[in-house]
Design an enzyme around this catalytic site. Structure first.
Site, short mmCIF file in Angstrom:
data_model
loop_
_atom_site.label_atom_id
_atom_site.label_comp_id
_atom_site.label_asym_id
_atom_site.label_seq_id
_atom_site.Cartn_x
_atom_site.Cartn_y
_atom_site.Cartn_z
N GLU A 80 0.82 -1.21 0.00
CA GLU A 80 0.00 0.00 0.00
C GLU A 80 0.86 1.26 0.00
O GLU A 80 0.59 2.21 -0.75
CB GLU A 80 -0.92 -0.01 1.22
CG GLU A 80 -1.68 1.27 1.48
CD GLU A 80 -2.65 1.65 0.38
OE1 GLU A 80 -3.16 2.78 0.40
OE2 GLU A 80 -2.90 0.82 -0.53
N HIS A 83 2.64 2.05 -3.31
CA HIS A 83 1.66 2.65 -4.22
C HIS A 83 1.47 4.12 -3.89
O HIS A 83 1.40 4.97 -4.79
CB HIS A 83 0.33 1.89 -4.12
CG HIS A 83 -0.75 2.47 -4.96
ND1 HIS A 83 -1.99 2.81 -4.45
CD2 HIS A 83 -0.79 2.82 -6.28
CE1 HIS A 83 -2.74 3.31 -5.41
NE2 HIS A 83 -2.04 3.33 -6.52
N HIS A 149 -11.82 5.52 -7.69
CA HIS A 149 -10.36 5.68 -7.61
C HIS A 149 -9.69 5.06 -8.84
O HIS A 149 -8.76 5.64 -9.41
CB HIS A 149 -9.86 5.02 -6.33
CG HIS A 149 -8.48 5.43 -5.94
ND1 HIS A 149 -8.01 6.73 -6.00
CD2 HIS A 149 -7.43 4.70 -5.49
CE1 HIS A 149 -6.76 6.78 -5.59
NE2 HIS A 149 -6.37 5.56 -5.29
N HIS A 264 -19.93 -8.30 -16.91
CA HIS A 264 -18.60 -7.94 -17.40
C HIS A 264 -18.22 -8.79 -18.61
O HIS A 264 -17.63 -8.29 -19.57
CB HIS A 264 -17.58 -8.14 -16.28
CG HIS A 264 -16.18 -7.77 -16.66
ND1 HIS A 264 -15.84 -6.57 -17.24
CD2 HIS A 264 -15.00 -8.45 -16.56
CE1 HIS A 264 -14.54 -6.51 -17.46
NE2 HIS A 264 -14.01 -7.66 -17.07
N HIS A 325 -3.80 -7.77 -16.97
CA HIS A 325 -5.13 -7.47 -17.53
C HIS A 325 -5.48 -5.99 -17.31
O HIS A 325 -6.05 -5.34 -18.18
CB HIS A 325 -6.16 -8.36 -16.86
CG HIS A 325 -7.48 -8.42 -17.56
ND1 HIS A 325 -7.61 -8.68 -18.90
CD2 HIS A 325 -8.76 -8.23 -17.10
CE1 HIS A 325 -8.89 -8.67 -19.24
NE2 HIS A 325 -9.61 -8.38 -18.18
#
Length: 353
Positions: A80, A83, A149, A264, A325
């Site tokens: 975290e 990032h 986000h 999806h 992906h």
């Protein structure tokens, strides 16, 4: 080299660096989400009150005393925080871009040569992204916040890329290009429609991920068992969920997750068919190499993205493939923006012929 030329060159380098860093940040965001490290630090912007991660036994004891509801997991916390470090660096670079753009605009007094509204828009989105990063933690991974986000990150990347294209545009000759594709004019609108469709599909992918629905269907081509009977749209796409202590690992029932996942997949079919048609038709009709190359890149990335999506199901969501992906989705969007930009420039050239 004049001072003005140096400033332009500096701005281009800043934008290119920010563009590359934005791709890294999107990859790190996906990695953080997929390793379930979104709550690796229970506070923001610090981590258990520190600028780094508590690792010593004393630091961990103090952290657990200050945040008794959380268990310190240094590996997740580092995922975290790394990032956050990269995202913070990107924010500073974008602030520098906005400053340089304003400075160059004042010096040149030309909105064409020194775009300033777009850099200011990107800066505004990055500020919003910082707030969304905070809310992601404070609202305990509420799906709509996680999705916002993610979309904010993609929007930042796309606008940086658009700025990069504008800064490197050679301009339209008063006489036009020697090879102008008049028949491609209408396909610039189809490319914009493709951007809209791909954006919706990325949003569906983000909603699937934020609701932990990626493995709700483990068979191909659609879903296992009597999946039609499992579909339930009533609460599957509610943006404001019931209040929970935490939304980590999801809060929806199985049938609602199946609904999201199947949506999806159908979105992927629609997106794949439309983008494949667009790329093939433009490639066959185009005369200029720039447009042909853009169409070929789009088609190649589309094939890779579909392969990664199938691999996610076939191999039960391996971390590397799942992160790829996300990254290829970003590259696919950039390639589509490139094609739309080339087609739009082609239309302008047609106008000047």
């Amino acid at each position: 080299m004049t001072e003005q030329s140096k400033n332009k060159q500096t701005l281009r380098r800043l934008v290119l660096t920010s563009l590359l860093l934005a791709i890294v940040v999107i990859g790190l965001g996906a990695y953080t989400r997929l390793t379930h490290a979104g709550l690796g630090c229970p506070d923001w912007p610090t981590c258990y009150g520190l600028l780094a991660v508590p690792e010593t036994s004393l630091q961990i004891a103090v952290a657990e005393q200050a945040f008794p509801q959380s268990t310190v997991e240094p590996t997740k916390a580092w995922n975290e925080m790394i990032h956050r470090y990269f995202a913070g660096s990107l924010g500073l670079l974008i602030a520098a871009i906005a400053f340089c753009s304003i400075k160059l605009r004042v010096a040149t007094r030309s909105s064409v040569r020194s775009p300033v509204l777009l850099p200011l828009l990107i800066l505004g989105i990055v500020i919003l992204q910082a707030a969304l990063g905070m809310w992601t933690v404070t609202l305990k991974l509420m799906p709509v916040v996680v999705l916002a986000h993610l979309l904010g990150g993609f929007t930042t990347l796309c606008l940086l890329f658009l700025l990069y294209l504008r800064l490197n545009a050679k301009g339209v000759s008063a006489q036009g290009a020697t090879l102008v594709d008049f028949q491609l004019k209408k396909y610039s609108r189809y490319a914009l429609l493709g951007i809209t469709i791909l954006t919706a599909q990325i949003a569906l992918g983000g909603w699937t991920s934020s609701n932990y629905a990626a493995l709700s269907c483990v068979e191909l081509p659609i879903c296992q068992g009597n999946w039609l009977a499992d579909l339930s749209f009533e609460q599957s796409f509610d943006l404001i969920p019931p209040k929970q202590e935490s939304y980590e690992f999801g809060h929806l029932a199985h049938n609602e997750r199946v609904t999201i996942h199947v949506s999806h997949r159908f979105g992927a079919i629609i997106t794949g068919v439309f983008l494949a048609w667009l790329a093939i038709v433009v490639f066959l009709k185009a005369k200029t190499h720039a447009i042909k190359n853009a169409a070929m890149v789009l088609l190649s990335l589309l094939v890779i993205q579909i392969s990664l999506g199938v691999s996610n199901i076939w191999f039960s969501l391996p971390l590397k493939i799942a992160v790829a992906h996300n990254l290829v989705a970003a590259c696919l969007m950039l390639s589509l923006i490139t094609l739309a930009y080339r087609l739009r420039q082609n239309s302008k050239e047609s106008f000047y012929e």
